[in-house]
Design a protein around this motif. Structure first.
Motif, PDB file in Angstrom:
ATOM      1  N   THR A  58      47.996 101.978  29.465  1.00  0.00           N
ATOM      2  CA  THR A  58      48.116 103.153  30.325  1.00  0.00           C
ATOM      3  C   THR A  58      49.344 103.923  29.892  1.00  0.00           C
ATOM      4  O   THR A  58      50.381 103.313  29.605  1.00  0.00           O
ATOM      5  CB  THR A  58      48.279 102.733  31.808  1.00  0.00           C
ATOM      6  N   TYR A  59      49.228 105.248  29.852  1.00  0.00           N
ATOM      7  CA  TYR A  59      50.354 106.077  29.436  1.00  0.00           C
ATOM      8  C   TYR A  59      50.579 107.221  30.411  1.00  0.00           C
ATOM      9  O   TYR A  59      49.629 107.777  30.972  1.00  0.00           O
ATOM     10  CB  TYR A  59      50.102 106.683  28.051  1.00  0.00           C
ATOM     11  N   ALA A  60      51.837 107.579  30.571  1.00  0.00           N
ATOM     12  CA  ALA A  60      52.152 108.800  31.290  1.00  0.00           C
ATOM     13  C   ALA A  60      51.810 109.996  30.409  1.00  0.00           C
ATOM     14  O   ALA A  60      51.910 109.915  29.179  1.00  0.00           O
ATOM     15  CB  ALA A  60      53.638 108.827  31.638  1.00  0.00           C
ATOM     16  N   ASP A  61      51.426 111.083  31.024  1.00  0.00           N
ATOM     17  CA  ASP A  61      51.065 112.273  30.258  1.00  0.00           C
ATOM     18  C   ASP A  61      52.215 112.754  29.383  1.00  0.00           C
ATOM     19  O   ASP A  61      51.996 113.301  28.302  1.00  0.00           O
ATOM     20  CB  ASP A  61      50.638 113.399  31.208  1.00  0.00           C
ATOM     21  N   SER A  62      53.431 112.530  29.843  1.00  0.00           N
ATOM     22  CA  SER A  62      54.605 113.042  29.120  1.00  0.00           C
ATOM     23  C   SER A  62      54.799 112.385  27.758  1.00  0.00           C
ATOM     24  O   SER A  62      55.493 112.932  26.896  1.00  0.00           O
ATOM     25  CB  SER A  62      55.859 112.869  29.964  1.00  0.00           C
ATOM     26  N   VAL A  63      54.203 111.215  27.571  1.00  0.00           N
ATOM     27  CA  VAL A  63      54.407 110.494  26.307  1.00  0.00           C
ATOM     28  C   VAL A  63      53.119 110.201  25.574  1.00  0.00           C
ATOM     29  O   VAL A  63      53.144 109.658  24.456  1.00  0.00           O
ATOM     30  CB  VAL A  63      55.187 109.181  26.529  1.00  0.00           C
ATOM     31  N   LYS A  64      51.995 110.547  26.178  1.00  0.00           N
ATOM     32  CA  LYS A  64      50.707 110.248  25.561  1.00  0.00           C
ATOM     33  C   LYS A  64      50.608 110.929  24.197  1.00  0.00           C
ATOM     34  O   LYS A  64      50.910 112.111  24.058  1.00  0.00           O
ATOM     35  CB  LYS A  64      49.582 110.718  26.479  1.00  0.00           C
ATOM     36  N   GLY A  65      50.237 110.175  23.208  1.00  0.00           N
ATOM     37  CA  GLY A  65      50.128 110.701  21.855  1.00  0.00           C
ATOM     38  C   GLY A  65      51.398 110.562  21.037  1.00  0.00           C
ATOM     39  O   GLY A  65      51.370 110.719  19.818  1.00  0.00           O
TER      40      GLY A  65
END
Length: 124
Positions: A58-65
Motif C-alpha cells: 500500500t502506498y500513499a499518493d504522495s510517494v506512489k511511483g
C-alpha cells in the motif's frame, strides 16, 4: 523486547535516491505488517508505504511511483527505496510494525504498532 532500527538515512540532492532499511527484533517478522512513515518539522506524521504479511503493498499518493517498499523474510528486514527525491521529502523517516491481525492500516500502526527511533532524510 521489541526493537526496530532504521538505517540508510542521510543527505541527498534533489532528484537523488536513498534506500532505507529496518531490521526489527523481538517480533515474528512473518506475521506482522511493516510500514514506513515520516514526519517533517511542523507537520503530522504521514504514512508512506506498507507491506503486509502476504506481500501486498500500500502506498500513499504522495510517494506512489517514486518509493518502493519490499521485505526480505529471510533477513527479517524491510526496505524503502526512494527515488526522485524532492526537498519536501525531507523528514524523519520511521519504520513500524503491527501484527497482521490488525489489518495493516495507517491507524493500526499508530494505535497498535511498534516504532523505531527514526532516521533523518534531508533533500536539498
Amino acid at each position: 523486547h521489541v526493537q526496530l532500527v532504521e538505517s540508510g538515512g542521510g543527505s541527498v540532492q534533489a532528484g537523488g535516491s536513498l534506500r532505507l532499511s529496518c531490521g526489527p527484533s523481538g517480533i515474528t517478522f512473518g506475521i506482522h505488517c511493516m510500514g514506513w512513515f515520516r514526519q517533517a518539522p511542523g507537520k503530522e506524521r504521514e504514512g508512506l508505504a506498507a507491506i503486509h504479511s502476504d506481500g501486498r503493498t500500500t502506498y500513499a499518493d504522495s510517494v506512489k511511483g517514486r518509493f518502493t517498499i519490499s521485505k526480505d523474510d529471510g533477513k527479517n528486514t524491510v526496505y524503502l527505496e526512494m527515488h526522485s527525491l524532492y526537498p519536501e521529502d525531507t523528514a524523519v523517516y520511521y519504520c513500524a510494525a503491527v501484527p497482521a491481525t490488525f489489518g495493516g492500516t495507517w491507524s493500526s500502526f499508530a494505535q497498535r504498532g511498534y516504532w523505531g527511533q527514526g532516521t533523518q532524510v534531508t533533500v536539498s
